[in-house]
Design a protein around this motif. Structure first.
Motif, PDB file in Angstrom:
ATOM      1  N   GLU A   1      14.634  10.633  15.831  1.00 10.50           N
ATOM      2  CA  GLU A   1      14.730  11.022  14.423  1.00 10.50           C
ATOM      3  C   GLU A   1      15.241   9.881  13.552  1.00 10.50           C
ATOM      4  O   GLU A   1      14.925   9.807  12.368  1.00 10.50           O
ATOM      5  CB  GLU A   1      15.630  12.245  14.267  1.00 10.50           C
ATOM      6  CG  GLU A   1      14.944  13.526  14.668  1.00 10.50           C
ATOM      7  CD  GLU A   1      15.854  14.731  14.566  1.00 10.50           C
ATOM      8  OE1 GLU A   1      17.095  14.574  14.573  1.00 10.50           O
ATOM      9  OE2 GLU A   1      15.308  15.848  14.501  1.00 10.50           O
ATOM     10  N   ASN A   2      16.008   8.961  14.122  1.00  8.13           N
ATOM     11  CA  ASN A   2      16.540   7.827  13.352  1.00  8.13           C
ATOM     12  C   ASN A   2      15.446   6.857  12.904  1.00  8.13           C
ATOM     13  O   ASN A   2      15.675   6.039  12.019  1.00  8.13           O
ATOM     14  CB  ASN A   2      17.577   7.070  14.189  1.00  8.13           C
ATOM     15  CG  ASN A   2      18.806   7.899  14.445  1.00  8.13           C
ATOM     16  OD1 ASN A   2      19.346   8.513  13.544  1.00  8.13           O
ATOM     17  ND2 ASN A   2      19.237   7.933  15.682  1.00  8.13           N
ATOM     18  N   PHE A   3      14.271   6.920  13.515  1.00  5.92           N
ATOM     19  CA  PHE A   3      13.190   5.994  13.201  1.00  5.92           C
ATOM     20  C   PHE A   3      12.066   6.624  12.383  1.00  5.92           C
ATOM     21  O   PHE A   3      11.115   5.946  12.011  1.00  5.92           O
ATOM     22  CB  PHE A   3      12.597   5.427  14.504  1.00  5.92           C
ATOM     23  CG  PHE A   3      13.610   4.693  15.325  1.00  5.92           C
ATOM     24  CD1 PHE A   3      13.963   3.392  15.004  1.00  5.92           C
ATOM     25  CD2 PHE A   3      14.240   5.306  16.393  1.00  5.92           C
ATOM     26  CE1 PHE A   3      14.914   2.711  15.749  1.00  5.92           C
ATOM     27  CE2 PHE A   3      15.185   4.631  17.147  1.00  5.92           C
ATOM     28  CZ  PHE A   3      15.521   3.339  16.817  1.00  5.92           C
ATOM     29  N   ILE A   4      12.160   7.913  12.118  1.00  9.06           N
ATOM     30  CA  ILE A   4      11.110   8.625  11.402  1.00  9.06           C
ATOM     31  C   ILE A   4      11.435   8.645   9.916  1.00  9.06           C
ATOM     32  O   ILE A   4      12.519   9.044   9.512  1.00  9.06           O
ATOM     33  CB  ILE A   4      10.953  10.058  11.943  1.00  9.06           C
ATOM     34  CG1 ILE A   4      10.561  10.007  13.420  1.00  9.06           C
ATOM     35  CG2 ILE A   4       9.918  10.824  11.131  1.00  9.06           C
ATOM     36  CD1 ILE A   4      10.538  11.361  14.094  1.00  9.06           C
ATOM     37  N   GLU A   5      10.467   8.207   9.117  1.00  8.42           N
ATOM     38  CA  GLU A   5      10.662   8.143   7.663  1.00  8.42           C
ATOM     39  C   GLU A   5      10.268   9.458   6.996  1.00  8.42           C
ATOM     40  O   GLU A   5       9.653  10.321   7.609  1.00  8.42           O
ATOM     41  CB  GLU A   5       9.826   6.996   7.093  1.00  8.42           C
ATOM     42  CG  GLU A   5      10.246   5.640   7.606  1.00  8.42           C
ATOM     43  CD  GLU A   5       9.339   4.528   7.114  1.00  8.42           C
ATOM     44  OE1 GLU A   5       8.322   4.805   6.461  1.00  8.42           O
ATOM     45  OE2 GLU A   5       9.667   3.365   7.397  1.00  8.42           O
ATOM     46  N   ASP A   6      10.601   9.593   5.748  1.00  9.23           N
ATOM     47  CA  ASP A   6      10.232  10.725   4.893  1.00  9.23           C
ATOM     48  C   ASP A   6      10.848  12.049   5.331  1.00  9.23           C
ATOM     49  O   ASP A   6      10.347  13.108   4.970  1.00  9.23           O
ATOM     50  CB  ASP A   6       8.703  10.881   4.814  1.00  9.23           C
ATOM     51  CG  ASP A   6       8.011   9.628   4.297  1.00  9.23           C
ATOM     52  OD1 ASP A   6       8.623   8.928   3.461  1.00  9.23           O
ATOM     53  OD2 ASP A   6       6.884   9.348   4.728  1.00  9.23           O
ATOM     54  N   GLY A   7      11.902  12.004   6.146  1.00  9.45           N
ATOM     55  CA  GLY A   7      12.598  13.227   6.528  1.00  9.45           C
ATOM     56  C   GLY A   7      11.801  14.163   7.418  1.00  9.45           C
ATOM     57  O   GLY A   7      12.124  15.339   7.517  1.00  9.45           O
ATOM     58  N   LYS A   8      10.750  13.645   8.067  1.00  8.62           N
ATOM     59  CA  LYS A   8       9.945  14.481   8.956  1.00  8.62           C
ATOM     60  C   LYS A   8      10.725  14.791  10.234  1.00  8.62           C
ATOM     61  O   LYS A   8      11.520  13.984  10.695  1.00  8.62           O
ATOM     62  CB  LYS A   8       8.655  13.765   9.367  1.00  8.62           C
ATOM     63  CG  LYS A   8       7.664  13.575   8.278  1.00  8.62           C
ATOM     64  CD  LYS A   8       6.439  12.860   8.836  1.00  8.62           C
ATOM     65  CE  LYS A   8       5.438  12.562   7.752  1.00  8.62           C
ATOM     66  NZ  LYS A   8       4.291  11.790   8.283  1.00  8.62           N
ATOM     67  N   SER A   9      10.437  15.949  10.802  1.00  6.17           N
ATOM     68  CA  SER A   9      10.983  16.270  12.116  1.00  6.17           C
ATOM     69  C   SER A   9      10.137  15.554  13.165  1.00  6.17           C
ATOM     70  O   SER A   9       9.051  15.044  12.870  1.00  6.17           O
ATOM     71  CB  SER A   9      10.944  17.783  12.355  1.00  6.17           C
ATOM     72  OG  SER A   9       9.592  18.217  12.483  1.00  6.17           O
TER      73      SER A   9
END
Length: 95
Positions: free
Chosen positions: A7-15
């Motif tokens: 989750e630390n590498f995913i942009e735009d607040g996506k799950s």
């Protein structure tokens, strides 16, 4: 697996589930480091990627992706080696 880490590498607040449905599962999407790390850990396969870009230098950049975080660089032996050219991965075979 390891949802908190990825989750630390995913942009735009996506799950993680949203990221997988929009960036991993569809055809025609490019892989990035997050995909390679997840593949290496899930398949338990040490992987080496040789990056070839289009700069003026003729050198290659090598990144090793270990199965465990405590694997020693001196003893690392990839099971799979891939060549990355912008937008494309190729498998490399040893002679």
């Amino acid at each position: 697996m390891n949802r908190e880490f990825f989750e630390n590498f995913i942009e735009d607040g996506k799950s993680v589930k949203q990221f997988c449905s929009t960036e991993v599962e569809p055809m025609g999407r490019e892989s990035d480091n997050i995909h390679i790390i997840a593949l290496t850990k899930a398949a338990v396969v040490p992987l080496r990627i040789v990056y070839m870009d289009r700069n003026q230098q003729s050198s290659l950049t090598i990144h090793d992706f270990t199965v465990t975080d405590d694997e020693m660089k001196e003893t690392f032996k990839p099971m799979i080696t891939m060549l990355y050219r912008p937008g494309h991965y190729d498998l490399l075979y040893e002679n």
